[in-house]
Scaffold this active site. Sequence first.
Site, PDB file in Angstrom:
ATOM      1  N   CYS A   1     -11.621  -0.171  -3.163  1.00  0.00           N
ATOM      2  CA  CYS A   1     -11.277   1.379  -3.855  1.00  0.00           C
ATOM      3  C   CYS A   1     -12.280   1.578  -5.066  1.00  0.00           C
ATOM      4  CB  CYS A   1      -9.487   0.776  -3.853  1.00  0.00           C
ATOM      5  SG  CYS A   1     -10.075  -0.443  -5.661  1.00  0.00           S
TER       6      CYS A   1
ATOM      7  N   GLN B   1       1.209  -1.083  -0.018  1.00  0.00           N
ATOM      8  CA  GLN B   1      -0.157  -0.038   0.259  1.00  0.00           C
ATOM      9  C   GLN B   1       0.778   1.132  -0.122  1.00  0.00           C
ATOM     10  OE1 GLN B   1      -3.049   0.273  -0.523  1.00  0.00           O
ATOM     11  NE2 GLN B   1      -4.695  -1.390   0.498  1.00  0.00           N
TER      12      GLN B   1
ATOM     13  N   TYR C   1      -9.633 -12.495  -2.998  1.00  0.00           N
ATOM     14  CA  TYR C   1      -8.292 -11.112  -3.405  1.00  0.00           C
ATOM     15  C   TYR C   1      -7.151 -10.327  -2.059  1.00  0.00           C
ATOM     16  CZ  TYR C   1     -12.617 -10.931  -6.533  1.00  0.00           C
ATOM     17  OH  TYR C   1     -13.675 -11.327  -6.790  1.00  0.00           O
TER      18      TYR C   1
ATOM     19  N   GLU D   1      -5.625 -15.621  -4.153  1.00  0.00           N
ATOM     20  CA  GLU D   1      -5.080 -14.176  -5.028  1.00  0.00           C
ATOM     21  C   GLU D   1      -4.626 -15.014  -6.030  1.00  0.00           C
ATOM     22  OE1 GLU D   1      -3.924 -11.662  -6.729  1.00  0.00           O
ATOM     23  OE2 GLU D   1      -4.612 -11.313  -4.369  1.00  0.00           O
TER      24      GLU D   1
END
Length: 460
Positions: A415, A290, A319, A340
């Site tokens: 997001c 991040q 995810y 993932e």
Amino acid sequence: MEKVIPVKKNNDYEIYIDDFGNMGEGIGKIDNFTVFVKDAVKGEKVRAKIIKVNKSFAIGKLIDIIEKSQDRTEPVCSIYKKCGGCQLQHLKYTEQLEFKKNKVVECLKRIGKLDLSSVRINETIGMEDPYFYRNKVQLPVGETAGEAKIGFYRERSHEIIEVDKCFIQDDSANEIILLIKRWIKEFNIEGYNEYSGKGTLRHIMIRKAFKTGQIMLVLVTNTENVPHKKELIHMITTEIQGIKGIIQNINNKKTNVILGQREITLWGESTIEDYIGEFKFNISSKSFFQVNPIQTEKLYSAALKYAGLTGKEVVFDAYCGTGTISLFLSQNAKKVYGVEIIPEAIENAKINAKQNGIENTEFIVGKSEEEIPKLIEKGIAPEVVVVDPPRKGCEKSLLHSIAEASPKTIVYVSCDPATLSRDLGILSELGYEVNEVQPVDMFPMTGHVETIVLIKRVDK
């Protein structure tokens, strides 16, 4: 009868701005016809020149502010209006936070068709200092009239706007950029020409670990040979505190992908070390991490709180990326399964778990919508599911699989408020209801907002 459009291209109009658009642009109406005006603020009367006309809306360029809003502020950056990196520097920070909360709420109502009367909507979690927060920067290096240029792309173009100081990236990155510019000028280093495919230097990437202060510089080059690299290494290592590694990444393909496959460590180490909370992470040039570590810690702490773990629960983390949320959840969970699609991310997740001494996580490579049903078929029943999907949101089949597994709690990290709202609308039809919504400002000065949502099973 065809609707008459009341505006003409290249004409100027006075417009009252009564709302904000998706990325913070002003919205006004002329005879009930919508006009978007970038850099205009809600509550202002402006003069705008129409630069584009569509059937249902027009786009105007701000010419003059006739009545100024008290929410307007002076942008700190001299290239703010040229560079595509920030959208909201002209808006006071308190109002940016309010805009982001309202953006989430409007999407939940309009797209998700959700009744929010009994939902707790929290204020956006902001930053004490909303500048210099990015721990990673990638700058293209181009060439104009025989001279190399370093900067950011102008919005919706590949024209490089030169930058000496960016106000949202860590300040040590700004220092490194000035040194590289000095080196380029002194030794006549060629920038990359994306049309001819010639030139030496394509991109500069700088990563900084905020907790340890370690810095990595990556030079993305078109050629293996970099003239005068010893001089650059000397400049960087003697003038930049915290430099841990200088890496050359070779990318000689005609592509918009920044990094190539091959790397050479020119000096120092190939990774830097950082922490989120108590957890240690090794970060390479290609690692996902991040970009705002201060806000990430707040985001993950909220995820842990919403999960409401007591140590007895099985958790699915869909995810999961490099396993950062999984590690946070593992503190209070019986077992965490992370899924993932990117194999390298799963390898990173396994390394991250091992080096932090965590033994109650299992990481699986594959599509979440395929691997999570397999776990359920094996009789593994999750009490809590966490999803942190890419911008496109969750696959519908995954949402159905989750609902069939019937966890008591779903924590959704998003997001994109639009795809979040769509997915929450689907979950509300599958026996779940939204309890609490928490917007988080991961990217101050931009139109983007991260949202974390607590979703509970409705027990009839």
